[in-house]
Each structure stands twice: as structure tokens, then as C-alpha cells.
Write a protein that holds these residues in place. Structure first.
Motif, PDB file in Angstrom:
ATOM      1  N   MET A  39      11.187   2.134   2.042  1.00 50.23           N
ATOM      2  CA  MET A  39       9.872   2.615   2.385  1.00 50.23           C
ATOM      3  C   MET A  39       9.545   3.447   3.663  1.00 50.23           C
ATOM      4  N   VAL A  40      10.551   3.189   4.486  1.00 49.59           N
ATOM      5  CA  VAL A  40      10.453   3.869   5.868  1.00 49.59           C
ATOM      6  C   VAL A  40      10.860   5.433   5.765  1.00 49.59           C
ATOM      7  N   LYS A  61       0.852  -0.925  -0.168  1.00 45.84           N
ATOM      8  CA  LYS A  61       0.094   0.004  -0.194  1.00 45.84           C
ATOM      9  C   LYS A  61       0.705   1.082   0.248  1.00 45.84           C
ATOM     10  N   VAL A  62       1.966   1.113   0.873  1.00 48.51           N
ATOM     11  CA  VAL A  62       2.975   2.532   0.797  1.00 48.51           C
ATOM     12  C   VAL A  62       3.344   2.579  -0.739  1.00 48.51           C
ATOM     13  N   LYS A  63       3.794   1.919  -1.369  1.00 45.05           N
ATOM     14  CA  LYS A  63       4.371   1.667  -2.635  1.00 45.05           C
ATOM     15  C   LYS A  63       3.470   2.250  -3.487  1.00 45.05           C
ATOM     16  N   GLN A  64       2.057   1.751  -3.542  1.00 40.80           N
ATOM     17  CA  GLN A  64       1.114   2.280  -4.187  1.00 40.80           C
ATOM     18  C   GLN A  64       0.503   3.858  -3.822  1.00 40.80           C
ATOM     19  N   GLY A  65       0.969   4.357  -2.926  1.00 40.70           N
ATOM     20  CA  GLY A  65       0.449   5.410  -2.378  1.00 40.70           C
ATOM     21  C   GLY A  65       1.011   6.667  -2.840  1.00 40.70           C
ATOM     22  N   LYS A  66       1.946   6.505  -3.844  1.00 38.65           N
ATOM     23  CA  LYS A  66       2.645   7.604  -4.454  1.00 38.65           C
ATOM     24  C   LYS A  66       3.131   9.115  -3.628  1.00 38.65           C
ATOM     25  N   GLY A  67       3.395   8.460  -2.674  1.00 41.38           N
ATOM     26  CA  GLY A  67       4.273   9.542  -1.639  1.00 41.38           C
ATOM     27  C   GLY A  67       3.024  10.090  -0.843  1.00 41.38           C
ATOM     28  N   LEU A  68       1.583   9.691  -0.971  1.00 40.65           N
ATOM     29  CA  LEU A  68       0.675  10.131  -0.001  1.00 40.65           C
ATOM     30  C   LEU A  68       0.675   9.283   1.188  1.00 40.65           C
ATOM     31  N   LEU A  69       1.365   8.215   1.260  1.00 40.68           N
ATOM     32  CA  LEU A  69       1.185   7.480   2.692  1.00 40.68           C
ATOM     33  C   LEU A  69       2.756   7.221   3.055  1.00 40.68           C
ATOM     34  N   HIS A  70       3.117   7.801   4.101  1.00 34.95           N
ATOM     35  CA  HIS A  70       4.613   7.629   4.924  1.00 34.95           C
ATOM     36  C   HIS A  70       4.490   6.662   5.933  1.00 34.95           C
ATOM     37  N   LEU A  71       5.431   5.744   5.659  1.00 39.78           N
ATOM     38  CA  LEU A  71       5.578   4.867   6.863  1.00 39.78           C
ATOM     39  C   LEU A  71       6.727   5.207   7.757  1.00 39.78           C
ATOM     40  N   CYS A  72       5.979   5.596   8.839  1.00 43.48           N
ATOM     41  CA  CYS A  72       6.922   5.865   9.843  1.00 43.48           C
ATOM     42  C   CYS A  72       7.286   4.841  11.028  1.00 43.48           C
ATOM     43  N   CYS A  73       8.406   4.868  11.818  1.00 43.22           N
ATOM     44  CA  CYS A  73       8.782   3.622  12.415  1.00 43.22           C
ATOM     45  C   CYS A  73       9.726   4.474  13.580  1.00 43.22           C
ATOM     46  N   LYS A  74       9.257   4.539  14.852  1.00 45.56           N
ATOM     47  CA  LYS A  74       9.793   4.835  16.225  1.00 45.56           C
ATOM     48  C   LYS A  74      10.947   3.814  16.540  1.00 45.56           C
ATOM     49  N   LYS A  75      10.438   2.648  16.390  1.00 52.63           N
ATOM     50  CA  LYS A  75      11.247   1.528  16.976  1.00 52.63           C
ATOM     51  C   LYS A  75      11.629   0.474  15.913  1.00 52.63           C
ATOM     52  N   LEU A  76      12.832   0.387  15.627  1.00 50.27           N
ATOM     53  CA  LEU A  76      13.332  -0.415  14.420  1.00 50.27           C
ATOM     54  C   LEU A  76      14.313  -1.630  15.113  1.00 50.27           C
ATOM     55  N   LYS A  77      13.913  -2.941  14.919  1.00 53.26           N
ATOM     56  CA  LYS A  77      14.928  -3.762  15.450  1.00 53.26           C
ATOM     57  C   LYS A  77      15.124  -4.562  14.245  1.00 53.26           C
ATOM     58  N   ILE A  78      16.439  -5.132  13.911  1.00 55.47           N
ATOM     59  CA  ILE A  78      17.168  -5.923  13.069  1.00 55.47           C
ATOM     60  C   ILE A  78      17.777  -6.983  13.682  1.00 55.47           C
ATOM     61  N   PHE A  79      17.005  -8.338  13.310  1.00 50.41           N
ATOM     62  CA  PHE A  79      17.790  -9.445  13.935  1.00 50.41           C
ATOM     63  C   PHE A  79      18.072 -10.389  12.934  1.00 50.41           C
ATOM     64  N   ALA A  80      19.370 -10.963  12.772  1.00 51.85           N
ATOM     65  CA  ALA A  80      19.869 -11.792  12.177  1.00 51.85           C
ATOM     66  C   ALA A  80      19.398 -11.793  10.470  1.00 51.85           C
ATOM     67  N   PRO A 111      20.328 -10.525   6.367  1.00 52.42           N
ATOM     68  CA  PRO A 111      21.308 -10.188   5.674  1.00 52.42           C
ATOM     69  C   PRO A 111      21.036  -8.763   5.051  1.00 52.42           C
ATOM     70  N   MET A 112      21.926  -7.913   4.761  1.00 56.05           N
ATOM     71  CA  MET A 112      21.701  -6.596   4.309  1.00 56.05           C
ATOM     72  C   MET A 112      20.901  -6.339   3.085  1.00 56.05           C
ATOM     73  N   GLN A 113      21.074  -7.389   2.243  1.00 54.78           N
ATOM     74  CA  GLN A 113      20.410  -7.319   1.054  1.00 54.78           C
ATOM     75  C   GLN A 113      18.781  -7.567   1.177  1.00 54.78           C
ATOM     76  N   ASN A 114      18.419  -8.040   2.306  1.00 52.17           N
ATOM     77  CA  ASN A 114      17.026  -8.336   2.605  1.00 52.17           C
ATOM     78  C   ASN A 114      16.318  -7.170   3.302  1.00 52.17           C
ATOM     79  N   ILE A 115      17.012  -6.242   3.502  1.00 49.20           N
ATOM     80  CA  ILE A 115      16.513  -4.912   4.387  1.00 49.20           C
ATOM     81  C   ILE A 115      15.838  -3.993   3.432  1.00 49.20           C
ATOM     82  N   LYS A 116      15.120  -4.267   2.262  1.00 51.59           N
ATOM     83  CA  LYS A 116      14.592  -3.331   1.040  1.00 51.59           C
ATOM     84  C   LYS A 116      13.548  -2.626   1.795  1.00 51.59           C
TER      85      LYS A 116
END
Length: 511
Positions: A231-232, A201-220, A222-227
């Protein structure tokens, strides 16, 4: 004078009142009206145009629980508040995927409307499950007052954008994007269905939908999978944990993302190792890529570095790039040189330092001078000090005692896993007994309590020594100060605690 009532009447009256109190409360009229309205979804949707603002939350809750997808979709479009705290409702009711998607579809329809509806108020869709806990209970009538709801919540600013935490009715906005707030935990594997749908939905929002994240955890991961980070809105992140077994080169690739998190308050980085095939030049380039990002983190307050292999002889690069004084600095299970510790003691801005942790940093062969200077410089603000498993010897510990005695704000002190004698422990007690705020001390089993060089504890000796310390506290007028003894078992690694009776690991249990 009132006539005296018979005893039997009083008993019957009490019993009937008890029965009435035991019965569940009857449904409220507003709940019955909402259930009746939802039986005809077309009528319910039509009624939204004239529905009073205060009836939206109970009707939304009923539609959510009853899986009335079309009504829910329409209610998102007509929502009369600046914020829709959907996450808090999802936490309570564990919604069907169809219901979650209906809410996002309603937002999709709303964003597509031009010109925007006159009644449009929605600015934030909050999917965080631990935010706005009181919203739905207040409006459902289970709380007595709604006044707290109508006031904006106190939130830290995110650059100069409008505060997004409020759930009160907001002013009309023209062409402003709607923000979706979410706490992200990225793990290896495909994202769950709800997150995948949201990203779409964020991709389809054409900039009208902003995905905001106060807390981000990345566990185990690979960098290439954090695409998803593309969007954030990275400047919305205030709390970041990266707990991955990454190579230094991978951290270098992640560094530009870190630099865009301009409102970051807390950073935890763990398990970064150097590749055996990397050249010194490449290593230095990756370290510089990472440390230079700290120049852009103007709000950083807490920094946790655990098992970071590149820190030795480079700690000055990290510290020199810090733009603000830290409240928490934790460097654990890292190799540091004496020059690192010297730089830390002399150049770290300690004006606001409350928590200092050096657990697992081997200090055995280092001079106690830098650590003494660091503690002395931070003595006005330091509240928690962790020196577990540092290999600190008696002579080193004795050297830092005068600095410890000046830490007027100190509340907890832990130094387990260090080879300390009973004499030094008694000296510590005399130096710290005057610290009125110090309430908990976690100390190692003194050397005299061991049976052999293999580290086998003699529980009788430990009990005797512990009782001696407790008696000293009593005599010095600090019986409320809690001293816990703890040391790892040489067989299984679990700690044995003693206060006043031993909490034993299984190795000491009778078969």
C-alpha cells in the motif's frame, strides 16, 4: 514636574498589575465566534463556503477538540491549504477514534467528487506527529507572526514529484492524487485501529490516495505479515530500520522492496542470520539479491549494519554496489576477515565520511595496517570514530596513532573495551592534543588499574591514573577536553565511568 505619588498608591498599583498578569488571558473574539458557530453544525458547514482562509485553522482546532465529526468532515473537503497537518494536532489532543475516521471520511468524499470542487486546494494529509509543529500555534494566535507559515518548508525532493511538505495555499490540481504522509512502525501483531482504517481507505481510493512514508521501522515482524508495504509508495521512504531476527532467505525476499526505495537516505539493518540448512549456492543467491539493490539507492548517506552473519568475506559485495559516498558507516557486532578490512580501507569512497563505527568487530588477530589506511584516508572529514570492544592491543593501537593525529575534524573518539596500557593512553593524548575540535574521548580503564585477570577494577588505581591524564591535559593547554574512563563490570556487564568521581555499577555498591 510631575507630583510625587504616595507610596501606598504605588504599592496598590503594583499589586493590581501583578494580579492582572496572573489572571489567564480572556478568550479571543475569534475563538468565541467559532464556539458559537459550532453549536449549529449545519450552519457551520454552510458557512465554510464563504469562511475566510485564516479562520479555518482555529475553527478546525475547535471542531477537533469538541468532536464535531460532521463539521470536521466538511472542513477537510473545504480545506484552503495545500497541506493539512493533522498529525501535529493529534499529538497535542490525543483524538477519539471517531474524529480521526471523520477526517479520513471527509477526504474520501472529496476524492469521489467529479468534477473536483473549484476551491479544492488539499494535496497532502500529513499524519506525522513531529511535522509542522508551528502550524496550529501560529494560526491560533499563540505565535506573533504567520509569515513563516506562508513560505514552503525546505524539504528534500522525492524524485520529481511536487514538494509535499508545504502548508501554504497551493495551485489547483486536476486529478492529482492526495498524499497521506505517515511514519510507520511495524511490529508483530495486528495494526492499531487507526492504521487499519487508513489502510482500508487507501485500498478503496482506487489510486487517488497515495500512502507515503518518510520513516519506516520494522521490528520483530515475519516477512509474510508486512503486506502493508504493497500500500505504501516505497519511493517516498527516506529512513528505513529493519530490526528483526530474519534468516538470510527472508532478507532475500525483502530485497525487491528495498530496491524500490530509490530516495532512501538512511538504512539500518540488524540481526540477520544464516540458516544451518541453507546451501552455499542458496546463500550466495540471497546475498546477491540483497547487495544488488544498493545499485538503485542513489541517495544513500548512512548505512548501519549490526549483527549481520553473512558479511564475512562478502563485505566487498556490499561496498562495490554503493553508488554514492557515505557520510556514516557503522558495522557493529559482525565477523569480518582481514580481506574485508583491507577492501574497506582501499575501496570505500571516504570523500564525505564523517562517522565511522566498528564497535564489536574483533580486530585482535588482524594487522593494524588496513585500519590505519582507512583512518588516514578519511582524516580530512572524519568527525566521530567508534572502536569499542574491538580487542585492539597496544601494538595495534600505537600503529594507528599517526593516522589519528591527522583527523583534523575529529570531535569524539570512543575505544572502550580494548586492553590498552597507560603508556599507550599517554601516547594517544600527545598525538591528539593538537586536534582542536576533539572534545570527548571515551577510553578503557588501563591495564594497570585491574586487580586480577578476572577484570576486577581497583578504583584507587583507576582514580590515580585518571587524575594523571587530567593533569597532562591541563599542562598541555587542553583542560576542556573531556576524557571519560569506562569499562564493563565482569559480573553484571554495566560500565564504570570515571570523571572525576566513579559512577559505579551496583556490584561495587556497599550492601
Amino acid at each position: 514636574m510631575w507630583p510625587k505619588l504616595p507610596q501606598v498608591y504605588l504599592q496598590d498599583s503594583f499589586q493590581s498589575r501583578f494580579i492582572r498578569m496572573s489572571l489567564p488571558a480572556p478568550p479571543r473574539l475569534v475563538d468565541l465566534a467559532g464556539q458559537s458557530l459550532l453549536k449549529d453544525q449545519a450552519l457551520a458547514i454552510a458557512a465554510l463556503e464563504v469562511l475566510p482562509m485564516e479562520l479555518f485553522p482555529p475553527l478546525f482546532t475547535a471542531a477537533f477538540a469538541g468532536r464535531y465529526s460532521e463539521t470536521l468532515k466538511a472542513m477537510v473537503q473545504a480545506w484552503p491549504f495545500a497541506c493539512l497537518p493533522l498529525g501535529a494536532l493529534m499529538k497535542e489532543q490525543q483524538p477519539h477514534q471517531e474524529i480521526f475516521q471523520a477526517a479520513l471520511d471527509g477526504l474520501d468524499v472529496l476524492l469521489a467528487q467529479e468534477p473536483r470542487p473549484r476551491r479544492w486546494k488539499l494535496q497532502v494529509l500529513d499524519l506525522r506527529k513531529n511535522a509542522h509543529q508551528d502550524f496550529w500555534t501560529v494560526w491560533s494566535g499563540t505565535r506573533a507572526s504567520i509569515y513563516s507559515l506562508l513560505e514552503p518548508e525546505v524539504a528534500q525532493p522525492v524524485k520529481k514529484r511536487q514538494k509535499v511538505g508545504s502548508c501554504r495555499p497551493g495551485p489547483k490540481q486536476t486529478l492529482a492524487p492526495v498524499e497521506v504522509l505517515i511514519d510507520l512502525c511495524l511490529k508483530e501483531g495486528t495494526p492499531d485501529e487507526s492504521l487499519a482504517y487508513l489502510i482500508r481507505k487507501v485500498k478503496q481510493g482506487k489510486g487517488l490516495l497515495h500512502l507515503c512514508c518518510k520513516k519506516l521501522k520494522i521490528f520483530a515482524m515475519p516477512m509474510q505479515n508486512i503486506k502493508i508495504l504493497k500500500m505504501v509508495q516505497l519511493d517516498s521512504i527516506q529512513d528505513l530500520e529493519v530490526n528483526c531476527t530474519w534468516k538470510l532467505s527472508t532478507l532475500g525476499k525483502f530485497a525487491p522492496h528495498l530496491g524500490q526505495m530509490g530516495n532512501l537516505r538512511r538504512l539500518l539493518l540488524s540481526h540477520i542470520h544464516m540458516s544451518a540448512h541453507s546451501t552455499p549456492t542458496k546463500e550466495e543467491q540471497c546475498v546477491s539479491q540483497f547487495t544488488s539493490q544498493f545499485l538503485r539507492l542513489h541517495y544513500l548517506e548512512e548505512l548501519y549494519l549490526d549483527s549481520i552473519s553473512f558479511l564475512k568475506d562478502r563485505l566487498d559485495q556490499v561496498l562495490s554496489c554503493l553508488k554514492t559516498p557515505l557520510e556514516t558507516l557503522s558495522i557493529t557486532n559482525c565477523l569480518l576477515s582481514e580481506s574485508d578490512l583491507t577492501h574497506l580501507s582501499q575501496h570505500l569512497n571516504v570523500s564525505q565520511l564523517k562517522d565511522l563505527g566498528l564497535s564489536g568487530v574483533n580486530l585482535t588477530c588482524m594487522s593494524a595496517g588496513p585500519l590505519q589506511v582507512l583512518i588516514e584516508r578519511a582524516s580530512a572529514t572524519l568527525q566521530d570514530l567508534d572502536l569499542d570492544e574491538c580487542g585492539i592491543m597496544d601494538s595495534q593501537f600505537s600503529a594507528i596513532l599517526p593516522a589519528l593525529s591527522h583527523c583534523s575534524q575529529l570531535m569524539t573518539f570512543s575505544f572502550c573495551g580494548n586492553p590498552i596500557s597507560m603508556a599507550v593512553l599517554e601516547d594517544l593524548l600527545h598525538h591528539t592534543v593538537g586536534l582542536s575540535k576533539l572534545s570527548h574521548v571515551l577510553y578503557p580503564a588501563p591495564l594497570e588499574s585491574y586487580e586480577d585477570v578476572r577484570g576486577t577494577l581497583h578504583l584507587g588505581r583507576l582514580a590515580h591514573l585518571h587524575a594523571r591524564l587530567k593533569q597532562m591535559l591541563q599542562e598541555l593547554g587542553r583542560p576542556g577536553m573531556v576524557w571519560f574512563s569506562a569499562n564493563p563490570c565482569p559480573h553484571c556487564g554495566d560500565r564504570t565511568f570515571y570523571d572525576p568521581e566513579p559512577i559505579l555499577c551496583p556490584c561495587y555498591m556497599p550492601v
